[in-house]
Design a protein around this motif. Sequence first.
Motif, PDB file in Angstrom:
ATOM      1  N   SER A   1     -30.233  67.483   8.366  1.00 39.45           N
ATOM      2  CA  SER A   1     -31.495  67.170   8.484  1.00 39.45           C
ATOM      3  C   SER A   1     -32.230  66.520   9.778  1.00 39.45           C
ATOM      4  N   PHE A   2     -31.148  66.317  10.197  1.00 41.34           N
ATOM      5  CA  PHE A   2     -31.468  65.110  11.891  1.00 41.34           C
ATOM      6  C   PHE A   2     -30.803  65.944  13.009  1.00 41.34           C
TER       7      PHE A   2
ATOM      8  N   THR B   1     -24.212  65.432  13.210  1.00 39.29           N
ATOM      9  CA  THR B   1     -24.591  64.257  12.575  1.00 39.29           C
ATOM     10  C   THR B   1     -24.395  64.705  10.593  1.00 39.29           C
ATOM     11  N   ASN B   2     -25.032  65.844  11.023  1.00 40.67           N
ATOM     12  CA  ASN B   2     -24.500  66.230   9.617  1.00 40.67           C
ATOM     13  C   ASN B   2     -25.185  65.297   8.428  1.00 40.67           C
ATOM     14  N   LYS B   3     -26.277  64.740   8.695  1.00 43.29           N
ATOM     15  CA  LYS B   3     -27.038  63.828   7.334  1.00 43.29           C
ATOM     16  C   LYS B   3     -27.549  64.789   6.423  1.00 43.29           C
ATOM     17  N   THR B   4     -27.210  64.321   5.215  1.00 48.47           N
ATOM     18  CA  THR B   4     -27.976  64.806   3.911  1.00 48.47           C
ATOM     19  C   THR B   4     -29.407  64.342   3.988  1.00 48.47           C
TER      20      THR B   4
ATOM     21  N   TYR C   1     -36.390  62.648   6.703  1.00 44.47           N
ATOM     22  CA  TYR C   1     -36.697  61.949   6.184  1.00 44.47           C
ATOM     23  C   TYR C   1     -37.877  61.987   7.631  1.00 44.47           C
ATOM     24  N   TRP C   2     -38.293  60.132   8.147  1.00 41.77           N
ATOM     25  CA  TRP C   2     -39.638  60.204   8.831  1.00 41.77           C
ATOM     26  C   TRP C   2     -39.066  60.410  10.345  1.00 41.77           C
ATOM     27  N   GLU C   3     -37.705  59.215  10.244  1.00 38.24           N
ATOM     28  CA  GLU C   3     -36.502  59.476  11.569  1.00 38.24           C
ATOM     29  C   GLU C   3     -36.232  60.779  12.232  1.00 38.24           C
ATOM     30  N   ASP C   4     -36.198  62.288  10.886  1.00 37.84           N
ATOM     31  CA  ASP C   4     -35.071  63.303  11.689  1.00 37.84           C
ATOM     32  C   ASP C   4     -36.634  63.641  11.917  1.00 37.84           C
ATOM     33  N   VAL C   5     -37.684  63.552  11.652  1.00 34.12           N
ATOM     34  CA  VAL C   5     -38.971  64.132  12.348  1.00 34.12           C
ATOM     35  C   VAL C   5     -39.128  63.418  13.712  1.00 34.12           C
ATOM     36  N   VAL C   6     -39.156  62.381  13.591  1.00 36.65           N
ATOM     37  CA  VAL C   6     -39.754  61.901  14.868  1.00 36.65           C
ATOM     38  C   VAL C   6     -37.998  62.062  16.228  1.00 36.65           C
TER      39      VAL C   6
ATOM     40  N   VAL D   1     -46.684  69.622  11.335  1.00 38.36           N
ATOM     41  CA  VAL D   1     -45.680  69.704  10.716  1.00 38.36           C
ATOM     42  C   VAL D   1     -44.170  69.184  10.015  1.00 38.36           C
ATOM     43  N   GLY D   2     -44.716  67.982  10.984  1.00 36.88           N
ATOM     44  CA  GLY D   2     -43.251  66.748  10.916  1.00 36.88           C
ATOM     45  C   GLY D   2     -43.730  66.110   9.731  1.00 36.88           C
ATOM     46  N   PHE D   3     -45.476  65.852   8.843  1.00 37.51           N
ATOM     47  CA  PHE D   3     -46.100  65.385   8.048  1.00 37.51           C
ATOM     48  C   PHE D   3     -45.673  66.205   6.267  1.00 37.51           C
ATOM     49  N   SER D   4     -45.083  67.887   6.549  1.00 35.98           N
ATOM     50  CA  SER D   4     -44.767  69.002   5.645  1.00 35.98           C
ATOM     51  C   SER D   4     -43.236  69.413   5.620  1.00 35.98           C
ATOM     52  N   ARG D   5     -42.442  68.331   6.766  1.00 32.27           N
ATOM     53  CA  ARG D   5     -41.306  68.591   6.189  1.00 32.27           C
ATOM     54  C   ARG D   5     -40.766  67.174   5.316  1.00 32.27           C
ATOM     55  N   VAL D   6     -41.430  66.331   5.958  1.00 30.40           N
ATOM     56  CA  VAL D   6     -41.297  65.005   5.146  1.00 30.40           C
ATOM     57  C   VAL D   6     -41.819  65.157   3.284  1.00 30.40           C
TER      58      VAL D   6
END
Length: 173
Positions: free
Chosen positions: A83-84, A71-74, A129-134, A118-123
């Motif tokens: 990122s993703f 994906t190479n997402k920034t 982004y939230w979609e990366d964490v989800v 952990v997901g919250f800490s990354r955002v």
Amino acid sequence: MKFLIALSILIISLSYAERSPVERSGDIIQLAIPISGLGYTYYIDDKDGRKQFWKSYIYSLSTTYVLKGVTNKTRPNGHCCESFPSGHTSSAFAGAMFIQNRYGYKFGIPSLLLASFVGFSRVDAKKHYWEDVVAGATISIVSAYLFVNQKNEQRLELSYSPYLKQINLYISL
């Protein structure tokens, strides 16, 4: 040798100097959860659980890092690529879902709450982004459902084959 250890400690401590307490906590917890789950398999001598842990964990992280490369997402902070999906979240949820599926809600719910942090800490750190964490969490949830069974689970499975016109009943104890 002592010099290399001291240099490693210095590099690690300098890299953590720029990070917020929330980010540092997430960095530690993302490893602590799977290590705890794996460690528990040794503590209670759960060899089947250990095999299931590794299958689930390796599948989860392999899928995550293949997707990162494709994906190479920034990242939100502008740093390039990867990122993703969130690797930290994948790791945390892989451990938490192993604990949940293998040993039940008593240990699973606290593990899942920590993995969510952990997901919250990354955002919060603007690493994802939230979609990366989800997505990272979802990969690990699916992985755990594919590879992890509850300890001492009794399974009853009923299947019907219309082509063979037969009903099969499987019981595993």
